[in-house]
Scaffold this motif. Structure first.
Motif, PDB file in Angstrom:
ATOM      1  N   ALA A  93     127.028  31.411  72.442  1.00  0.00           N
ATOM      2  CA  ALA A  93     126.915  30.093  73.084  1.00  0.00           C
ATOM      3  C   ALA A  93     126.107  30.127  74.382  1.00  0.00           C
ATOM      4  N   HIS A  94     125.558  31.280  74.733  1.00  0.00           N
ATOM      5  CA  HIS A  94     124.730  31.373  75.932  1.00  0.00           C
ATOM      6  C   HIS A  94     123.406  30.666  75.657  1.00  0.00           C
ATOM      7  N   ARG A  95     122.948  29.837  76.630  1.00  0.00           N
ATOM      8  CA  ARG A  95     121.729  29.076  76.352  1.00  0.00           C
ATOM      9  C   ARG A  95     120.962  28.687  77.613  1.00  0.00           C
ATOM     10  N   THR A  96     121.170  29.413  78.702  1.00  0.00           N
ATOM     11  CA  THR A  96     120.545  28.995  79.953  1.00  0.00           C
ATOM     12  C   THR A  96     119.214  29.686  80.244  1.00  0.00           C
ATOM     13  N   GLY A  97     118.853  30.658  79.422  1.00  0.00           N
ATOM     14  CA  GLY A  97     117.616  31.389  79.696  1.00  0.00           C
ATOM     15  C   GLY A  97     116.385  30.627  79.254  1.00  0.00           C
ATOM     16  N   ILE A  98     115.331  30.700  80.072  1.00  0.00           N
ATOM     17  CA  ILE A  98     114.036  30.119  79.708  1.00  0.00           C
ATOM     18  C   ILE A  98     113.053  31.272  79.614  1.00  0.00           C
ATOM     19  N   PHE A  99     112.535  31.458  78.422  1.00  0.00           N
ATOM     20  CA  PHE A  99     111.669  32.613  78.136  1.00  0.00           C
ATOM     21  C   PHE A  99     110.223  32.139  78.073  1.00  0.00           C
ATOM     22  N   GLN A 100     109.461  32.458  79.108  1.00  0.00           N
ATOM     23  CA  GLN A 100     108.060  32.066  79.108  1.00  0.00           C
ATOM     24  C   GLN A 100     107.273  32.944  78.141  1.00  0.00           C
ATOM     25  N   TRP A 101     106.116  32.407  77.696  1.00  0.00           N
ATOM     26  CA  TRP A 101     105.336  33.124  76.673  1.00  0.00           C
ATOM     27  C   TRP A 101     105.048  34.565  77.082  1.00  0.00           C
TER      28      TRP A 101
END
Ligand SMILES: [Zn+2]
Length: 109
Positions: A93-101
């Motif tokens: 349920a973890h979903r806070t990461g933003i992974f740039q290209w």
């Protein structure tokens, strides 16, 4: 063309033109606009989540042991963030990461 176009490096050199999550949610395959493709496991993405909950802002130290992330980690959902990154909802349920290209490409290298 303004002077800035020649002075500033291009901000966005590449992006993913295609993103495919395997049906079991364990593998993500990205096709890049500058050629080639990368494959990442859900486990690796979860291990190296760049969010503030996973990495201490000051020290850059990860807040958990990457080995503690189970091998069967899955990505449940892939969401685009603007045109510069992806966000994932993981099986925990973890979903806070933003992974740039560029970060995704680096992780796959
Ligand atoms: Zn995180």
């Amino acid at each position: 063309m303004s002077i800035w176009d020649s002075v500033k490096p291009a901000q966005k050199r590449f992006n993913a033109t295609n993103v495919v999550l395997s049906s079991d949610g364990r593998t993500l395959t990205l096709t890049w606009s500058d050629g080639g493709s990368s494959t990442l496991t859900a486990r690796r993405l979860r291990q190296y989540c760049p969010c503030a909950g996973c990495v201490e802002e000051w020290s850059g130290v990860r807040t958990f042991d990457v080995e503690s992330i189970p091998a069967e980690t899955r990505v449940l959902e892939v969401s685009p963030v603007g045109n510069y990154a992806l966000a994932f909802t993981f099986g925990d349920a973890h979903r806070t990461g933003i992974f740039q290209w560029a970060y995704l490409k680096e992780l796959a290298a």
